[in-house]
Design a protein around this motif. Structure first.
Motif, mmCIF file in Angstrom:
data_model
loop_
_atom_site.group_PDB
_atom_site.id
_atom_site.type_symbol
_atom_site.label_atom_id
_atom_site.label_comp_id
_atom_site.label_asym_id
_atom_site.label_seq_id
_atom_site.Cartn_x
_atom_site.Cartn_y
_atom_site.Cartn_z
ATOM 1 N N ARG A 229 11.890 3.485 3.839
ATOM 2 C CA ARG A 229 12.205 3.121 2.416
ATOM 3 C C ARG A 229 13.752 3.597 2.426
ATOM 4 N NH1 ARG A 229 12.358 5.736 -2.683
ATOM 5 N NH2 ARG A 229 11.187 7.633 -1.909
ATOM 6 N N ARG B 268 4.321 2.984 6.644
ATOM 7 C CA ARG B 268 4.753 2.634 5.317
ATOM 8 C C ARG B 268 5.531 3.625 4.594
ATOM 9 N NH1 ARG B 268 -0.295 0.799 5.719
ATOM 10 N NH2 ARG B 268 -1.260 2.420 4.373
ATOM 11 N N ARG B 269 6.323 4.286 5.246
ATOM 12 C CA ARG B 269 7.120 5.577 4.970
ATOM 13 C C ARG B 269 8.503 5.044 4.965
ATOM 14 N NH1 ARG B 269 3.364 9.340 7.481
ATOM 15 N NH2 ARG B 269 4.223 8.909 9.677
ATOM 16 N N ALA C 145 0.900 -1.125 0.084
ATOM 17 C CA ALA C 145 -0.016 0.047 0.093
ATOM 18 C C ALA C 145 0.903 1.194 -0.041
ATOM 19 C CB ALA C 145 -0.937 -0.063 1.147
ATOM 20 N N ASN C 146 0.181 2.425 -0.265
ATOM 21 C CA ASN C 146 1.050 3.528 -0.475
ATOM 22 C C ASN C 146 1.201 4.062 0.905
ATOM 23 O OD1 ASN C 146 1.069 3.935 -3.321
ATOM 24 N ND2 ASN C 146 -1.079 4.779 -3.240
ATOM 25 N N PRO C 147 2.526 4.685 1.152
ATOM 26 C CA PRO C 147 2.740 5.467 2.420
ATOM 27 C C PRO C 147 1.440 6.312 2.933
ATOM 28 C CG PRO C 147 4.278 6.241 0.807
ATOM 29 C CD PRO C 147 3.563 5.225 0.234
ATOM 30 N N GLU C 148 1.399 6.332 4.194
ATOM 31 C CA GLU C 148 0.328 7.237 4.695
ATOM 32 C C GLU C 148 0.862 8.904 4.625
ATOM 33 O OE1 GLU C 148 -0.745 6.180 8.546
ATOM 34 O OE2 GLU C 148 -0.968 3.972 7.956
ATOM 35 N N SER C 149 0.142 9.620 4.555
ATOM 36 C CA SER C 149 0.330 11.173 4.644
ATOM 37 C C SER C 149 0.720 11.472 6.134
ATOM 38 C CB SER C 149 -0.685 12.074 4.071
ATOM 39 O OG SER C 149 -1.846 11.778 4.541
#
Lengths: 170, 184
Positions: free
Chosen positions: A94, A91-92, A2-6
């Protein structure tokens, strides 16, 4: 994946940080800091490589004898753990080389190191960094904290005039 | 019981540090573009988070003191060393414009996977050694204290802490309104 949360709303983050800083003052009598710990690590590491490199009376001699088992070192270790946990949960996390978007990889590494040099030197001059002086100094309304922030923002904005073409997003 | 409580051990440090790192990361302070965006006046997250935190903490500290729950004699309030404090702040500001971070945020950058955060931290070590090298030559003017020990802004201006805190809240609201189109 899933995409990283803001990121959080800034005012929510600010209130949370203010409350944690207040709890820190209640618990310990002082605020949050960082460069007290990095100075201790620098002194102990350099002395381990070159024993006796800091003679009596030098700035870092006291930090060598003070050692590392102190609140500030544990707090800075906690910042790493908290930053890792937060980036993983949202999920940030990286692995990457960040920095000025328009600079080459080698320039990014060099700028980060040189920027760290200014920051480390400045924090020793001011007896604290953005955390220890800019945040924890201003919270009890110390004049020193506000003076630090004036120097920080004026010099930062002026230096950015020369750097902004590198930092502008591509 | 009157604070501060003297919890100076490893557990206190670790727990409070985790909370600090988690909040910095959540607020986007591991991202050098957000941090330097403030210096380009293109992103107001740094101002909003920092000044909100300072104002909330100041209100709680002075509120707790007014209620007799906190002894300010046990609270660390830094003194002014005019040139050291001002030029040191400038050094940290120049460091952010060049390298993208300040010391705490470079840690959060490293923790979220950024190699340049590690380089910034190594640079801090280099700057610390450089300071050690020139310390004896500059300490007489850098560490010359200005004014009384633990000088506060209310004392300096001769106004009540409450007035300073209210003024800061007004500034946050005004800047927030003026920059409302920039980003939430």
């Amino acid at each position: 994946m899933a995409n990283p949360e803001s990121h959080w709303n800034s005012y929510v983050g600010g209130v949370a940080l203010g409350v944690v800083l207040f709890v820190t003052f209640l618990a310990t009598g002082h605020g949050l800091g960082v460069t007290g710990a990095t100075t201790g690590v620098t002194a102990v590491a350099a002395n381990a490589v070159l024993p006796g490199v800091f003679p009596k009376g030098s700035y870092l001699a006291g930090y060598v004898s003070f050692g590392l088992d102190h609140w500030i070192e544990w707090e800075v270790l906690g910042v790493l753990v908290g930053g890792l946990a937060g980036s993983l949960l949202a999920r940030r996390f990286r692995p990457r080389l960040d920095g000025p978007p328009r600079a080459s990889p080698a320039s990014r590494l060099a700028l980060a190191f040189v920027g760290g040099g200014f920051s480390g030197f400045g924090a020793r001059m001011a007896m604290g960094c953005t955390s220890g002086m800019g945040l924890s100094g201003t919270a009890p309304l110390a004049a020193a904290g506000f003076l630090f922030l004036v120097g920080f923002f004026v010099a930062g904005v002026l230096t950015m005039l020369a750097m902004q073409t590198l930092w502008r997003s591509t | 019981m009157i604070a501060p409580f003297g919890f100076g051990g490893w557990l206190s440090g670790l727990v409070l540090g985790i909370a600090f790192g988690f909040i910095l990361e959540g607020s986007g302070f591991g991202d050098p573009r957000i941090l330097t965006g403030q210096l380009r006046l293109a992103d107001w997250s740094v101002f909003r988070v920092m000044f909100t935190a300072i104002t909330v903490c100041a209100a709680l500290l002075y509120g707790a003191r007014a209620l007799g729950m906190l002894d300010f004699g046990g609270i660390f309030i830094p003194s002014v060393y005019f040139w050291g404090t001002l030029l040191g702040g400038a050094g940290v500001g120049i460091g952010m414009a060049l390298g993208g971070y300040c010391p705490g945020t470079s840690e959060v950058a490293l923790a979220s996977g950024r190699l340049d955060g590690l380089l910034f931290l190594l640079g801090i070590g280099g700057g610390t050694l450089a300071f050690n090298a020139v310390y004896l030559a500059i300490k007489s003017w850098v560490y010359a204290q200005t004014g009384p020990t633990a000088l506060t802004l209310p004392h300096l201006l001769g106004i009540s802490p409450l007035l300073v805190i209210v003024a800061m809240a007004v500034i946050i609201a005004a800047v927030g309104w003026l920059t409302r189109s920039v980003k939430p």
